[in-house]
Design a protein around this motif. Structure first.
Motif, short mmCIF file in Angstrom:
data_model
loop_
_atom_site.label_atom_id
_atom_site.label_comp_id
_atom_site.label_asym_id
_atom_site.label_seq_id
_atom_site.Cartn_x
_atom_site.Cartn_y
_atom_site.Cartn_z
N LEU A 27 -58.11 -1.25 -34.58
CA LEU A 27 -58.91 -2.36 -34.08
C LEU A 27 -58.75 -2.49 -32.57
O LEU A 27 -57.64 -2.50 -32.03
N THR A 28 -59.88 -2.59 -31.88
CA THR A 28 -59.91 -2.92 -30.46
C THR A 28 -60.77 -4.15 -30.30
O THR A 28 -61.89 -4.20 -30.81
N ILE A 29 -60.24 -5.16 -29.61
CA ILE A 29 -61.00 -6.39 -29.38
C ILE A 29 -61.64 -6.31 -28.00
O ILE A 29 -60.94 -6.14 -27.00
N ARG A 30 -62.94 -6.42 -27.97
CA ARG A 30 -63.65 -6.38 -26.69
C ARG A 30 -63.67 -7.80 -26.13
O ARG A 30 -64.29 -8.71 -26.72
N PRO A 31 -62.98 -8.04 -25.01
CA PRO A 31 -62.78 -9.40 -24.50
C PRO A 31 -64.09 -10.15 -24.26
O PRO A 31 -65.07 -9.58 -23.76
N GLY A 121 -50.60 -14.33 -30.51
CA GLY A 121 -51.93 -14.46 -29.92
C GLY A 121 -52.76 -13.26 -30.33
O GLY A 121 -52.27 -12.33 -30.99
N PHE A 122 -54.03 -13.28 -29.94
CA PHE A 122 -54.93 -12.20 -30.33
C PHE A 122 -54.52 -10.86 -29.74
O PHE A 122 -54.94 -9.80 -30.24
N ALA A 123 -53.70 -10.86 -28.71
CA ALA A 123 -53.22 -9.59 -28.15
C ALA A 123 -52.44 -8.81 -29.20
O ALA A 123 -52.40 -7.57 -29.15
N ASP A 124 -51.83 -9.50 -30.17
CA ASP A 124 -51.09 -8.82 -31.23
C ASP A 124 -52.01 -8.06 -32.17
O ASP A 124 -51.55 -7.15 -32.89
N LEU A 125 -53.28 -8.44 -32.21
CA LEU A 125 -54.23 -7.75 -33.08
C LEU A 125 -54.88 -6.56 -32.38
O LEU A 125 -55.31 -5.60 -33.04
#
Length: 209
Positions: A27-31, A121-125
């Motif tokens: 998973l990569t979260i696009r800010p 926080g979402f950085a952990d995902l």
């Protein structure tokens, strides 16, 4: 008639991974630049749409198997002005991701399992690797597109093979004496495969409009 004269049996959409396929993904979260510290949404990961819906713009990269390096774009709901359903679906998906990534049975309620389902926080995902069940939805044009709505946990019989490791946390209901413990298999390190970013997600679920 040859293959190049009769196209009735040609595959209609070869770009869609079949529904129900299990695959290890990253998973990569696009800010999205939207924060609400009161909700725990920090780091600029969340995105807020024009209608007020808030979500994570998720990009999943398939790491292994016949669809390796394929990408899937999907949304993880955080808030919808229409009600709690989208946020509840998002929280359920993240719980499954954490269970899958950290080798926890969904039925495990031990203090260790509960701690593993918490994040700072979402950085952990961002960068989380887990086993996903690939689904099929539709975009705004009515075309089929892959989505990820559920993660596969160690309770699934194929989890260990796909993840490449035995579950990290197992039931301790029948714990043998210390000298009888079997040596746990070591996880196989998978090389990271980076791919260029792709364009934005085409469309949004109806409940996020």
């Amino acid at each position: 008639m040859s293959l190049w004269n009769d196209f009735n049996d040609a595959q209609s959409n070869a770009n869609v991974i079949p529904k129900g396929t299990l695959a290890k993904v990253r998973l990569t979260i696009r800010p999205g630049g939207f924060d609400d510290p009161a909700q725990g949404w920090t780091g600029g990961y969340a995105r807020r749409g024009a209608t007020g819906a808030v979500y994570l713009d998720a990009e999943y990269t398939v790491l292994e198997g016949p669809y390796a390096r394929r990408k899937i774009w999907s949304l993880i709901g955080l808030y919808s002005p229409k009600g709690p359903d989208w946020a509840n679906m998002g929280r359920s998906l993240v719980r499954g991701m954490l269970n899958s990534a950290r080798g926890i049975s969904d039925k495990d309620t031990s203090p260790e399992a509960q701690a593993a389902r918490r994040i700072d926080g979402f950085a952990d995902l961002d960068g989380l690797e887990f086993v996903a069940r690939i689904d099929i939805g539709t975009d705004t044009n009515g075309e089929d597109k892959n989505e990820i709505r559920a993660a596969v946990t160690p309770d699934h019989r194929d989890y260990a093979q796909i993840m490449g490791t035995a579950p990290a946390m197992a039931s301790q209901s029948q714990d043998p004496a210390p000298h009888q413990h079997a040596r746990a298999p070591q996880p196989r390190q998978q090389p990271a495969q980076q791919a260029p970013s792709a364009p934005g997600i085409p469309g949004r679920p109806s409940w996020a409009q």
